[in-house]
Design an enzyme around this catalytic site. Structure first.
Site, PDB file in Angstrom:
ATOM      1  N   ASP A  26       0.828  -1.203   0.000  1.00 44.92           N
ATOM      2  CA  ASP A  26       0.000   0.000   0.000  1.00 44.92           C
ATOM      3  C   ASP A  26       0.866   1.257   0.000  1.00 44.92           C
ATOM      4  OD1 ASP A  26      -2.345   1.405   0.003  1.00 44.92           O
ATOM      5  OD2 ASP A  26      -2.798   1.112   2.124  1.00 44.92           O
ATOM      6  N   ASN A  74     -11.288  -2.157  -5.332  1.00 45.41           N
ATOM      7  CA  ASN A  74     -10.510  -1.188  -6.111  1.00 45.41           C
ATOM      8  C   ASN A  74     -11.188  -0.763  -7.419  1.00 45.41           C
ATOM      9  OD1 ASN A  74      -7.308  -2.559  -5.043  1.00 45.41           O
ATOM     10  ND2 ASN A  74      -8.323  -0.697  -4.339  1.00 45.41           N
TER      11      ASN A  74
HETATM   12  C1  IPE Z   1      -5.689  -2.609  -0.287  1.00 43.85           C
HETATM   13  O1  IPE Z   1      -5.265  -1.302  -0.426  1.00 43.85           O
HETATM   14  C2  IPE Z   1      -5.757  -3.254  -1.629  1.00 43.85           C
HETATM   15  C3  IPE Z   1      -4.474  -3.484  -2.289  1.00 43.85           C
HETATM   16  C4  IPE Z   1      -3.305  -3.253  -1.787  1.00 43.85           C
HETATM   17  C5  IPE Z   1      -4.570  -4.033  -3.615  1.00 43.85           C
HETATM   18  P1  IPE Z   1      -6.319  -0.092  -0.540  1.00 43.85           P
HETATM   19  O2  IPE Z   1      -5.496   1.134  -0.615  1.00 43.85           O
HETATM   20  O3  IPE Z   1      -7.246  -0.353  -1.655  1.00 43.85           O
HETATM   21  O4  IPE Z   1      -7.107  -0.231   0.829  1.00 43.85           O
HETATM   22  P2  IPE Z   1      -7.875   0.841   1.696  1.00 43.85           P
HETATM   23  O5  IPE Z   1      -8.898   1.474   0.792  1.00 43.85           O
HETATM   24  O6  IPE Z   1      -6.879   1.831   2.172  1.00 43.85           O
HETATM   25  O7  IPE Z   1      -8.468   0.042   2.807  1.00 43.85           O
HETATM   26  C1  IPE Z   2      -1.592   0.219  -3.374  1.00 40.95           C
HETATM   27  O1  IPE Z   2      -1.359   1.589  -3.442  1.00 40.95           O
HETATM   28  C2  IPE Z   2      -1.811  -0.398  -4.727  1.00 40.95           C
HETATM   29  C3  IPE Z   2      -3.209  -0.724  -5.011  1.00 40.95           C
HETATM   30  C4  IPE Z   2      -4.216  -0.610  -4.195  1.00 40.95           C
HETATM   31  C5  IPE Z   2      -3.491  -1.206  -6.345  1.00 40.95           C
HETATM   32  P1  IPE Z   2      -2.538   2.638  -3.406  1.00 40.95           P
HETATM   33  O2  IPE Z   2      -2.930   2.946  -4.804  1.00 40.95           O
HETATM   34  O3  IPE Z   2      -3.630   2.183  -2.537  1.00 40.95           O
HETATM   35  O4  IPE Z   2      -1.803   3.890  -2.794  1.00 40.95           O
HETATM   36  P2  IPE Z   2      -2.402   4.923  -1.749  1.00 40.95           P
HETATM   37  O5  IPE Z   2      -2.904   4.132  -0.580  1.00 40.95           O
HETATM   38  O6  IPE Z   2      -3.503   5.645  -2.444  1.00 40.95           O
HETATM   39  O7  IPE Z   2      -1.259   5.795  -1.400  1.00 40.95           O
HETATM   40 MG    MG Z   3      -4.050   2.441  -0.566  1.00 42.11          MG
END
Ligand code: IPE
Ligand code: IPE
Ligand code: MG
Length: 248
Positions: A26, A74
């Site tokens: 993340d 997502n």
């Molecule tokens: C969790 O991260 C999903 C992945 C890493 C693919 P998100 O960024 O989507 O999760 P939330 O929304 O912060 O819980």
């Molecule tokens: C994790 O990074 C990757 C996926 C969820 C695909 P994020 O895209 O959630 O990055 P932040 O949390 O917005 O910084």
């Molecule tokens: Mg994230």
């Protein structure tokens, strides 16, 4: 630098490695935004980090790694970002045939495939078949994965098998149930790592994380290093896992 890496490696007990590591990678978006870059740049940087970490886990002798690449939630992101991520994953799977497969990695995708494009579905089958006979680490890529979806999917398949007379409801126990999950035949998560400072599961491997040791870092995923991985493993090795019992 080299000295530091060696020292850390030396602290890891090769006899007490986690068998299965889960990673909620993340912080890609925040990493990019901090640099004045589009979020997509963070996802690309994150894909490079992933290769390094999987390669190191394989070299260390870890047996299984599951990485959260795209959740069932997502899809609610802007279409542009979803399209970019799908394309990145497609290329990751394509390139993995050359790079990670060369490292002897077995690649599998877990999650619901029906919502994915035909192109990705075909590429998943190709990459899985291409790496199936490798003997190194098994890497599960959680792609359109949701823990609740996985459980509902398992229940539906159990019901079908009961209706078809292949299964007797009395036979259902925890072991049988786990055989209906995407991770069939694999051990539960021992060590769960989440980057970016968030401390939640976000619907990741709800069943398999029951007794996982959780390790959090504020570092954003593209900044995560092999050194951080070693630190997580050292922490894990110093925890007392009791599984409801008492310390031996
Ligand atoms: C969790 O991260 C999903 C992945 C890493 C693919 P998100 O960024 O989507 O999760 P939330 O929304 O912060 O819980
Ligand atoms: C994790 O990074 C990757 C996926 C969820 C695909 P994020 O895209 O959630 O990055 P932040 O949390 O917005 O910084
Ligand atoms: Mg994230």
């Amino acid at each position: 630098m080299i000295f530091r890496k060696r020292k850390i490696n030396h602290e890891i007990d090769p006899g007490k490695l986690p068998e299965h590591i889960g990673i909620i990678l993340d912080g890609n978006g925040r990493w990019a935004t901090k640099r004045g870059l589009p979020r997509s740049a963070g996802h690309s940087a994150g894909a490079d980090t992933l290769k390094k970490i999987v390669t190191e886990c394989n070299n260390m002798g870890i047996k299984y790694i599951t990485v959260y690449a795209f959740s069932t939630e997502n899809w609610s992101r802007p279409k542009e970002e979803v399209d970019f991520l799908m394309n990145l994953l497609l290329n990751y799977l394509r390139n993995a045939e050359k790079t990670l497969a060369g490292e002897n990695v077995v690649i599998r995708a877990i999650g619901s495939r029906t919502e994915l494009s035909e192109e990705i579905r075909q590429q998943i089958l190709k990459t899985e078949a291409f790496t199936a006979n490798n003997t190194g680490i098994v890497m599960n890529i959680a792609l359109n994965y949701g823990g609740r979806e996985e459980i509902v999917h398992a229940v539906k398949n159990i019901c079908t098998d009961i209706t078809d007379g292949k299964l007797n409801p009395e036979e259902i126990d925890e072991k049988l149930f786990s055989e209906y999950l995407y991770t069939v035949g694999q051990p539960d998560i021992d060590l769960l790592i989440r980057t970016s400072g968030e401390q939640r599961l976000s619907n990741f491997l709800l069943w398999q994380n029951s007794y996982a040791e959780m390790w959090f870092t504020r570092k954003l995923w593209p900044d995560f290093t092999v050194h951080d991985l070693h630190n997580a493993i050292i922490d894990y090795q110093n925890r007392g896992r009791r599984f409801g019992g008492i310390q031996k």
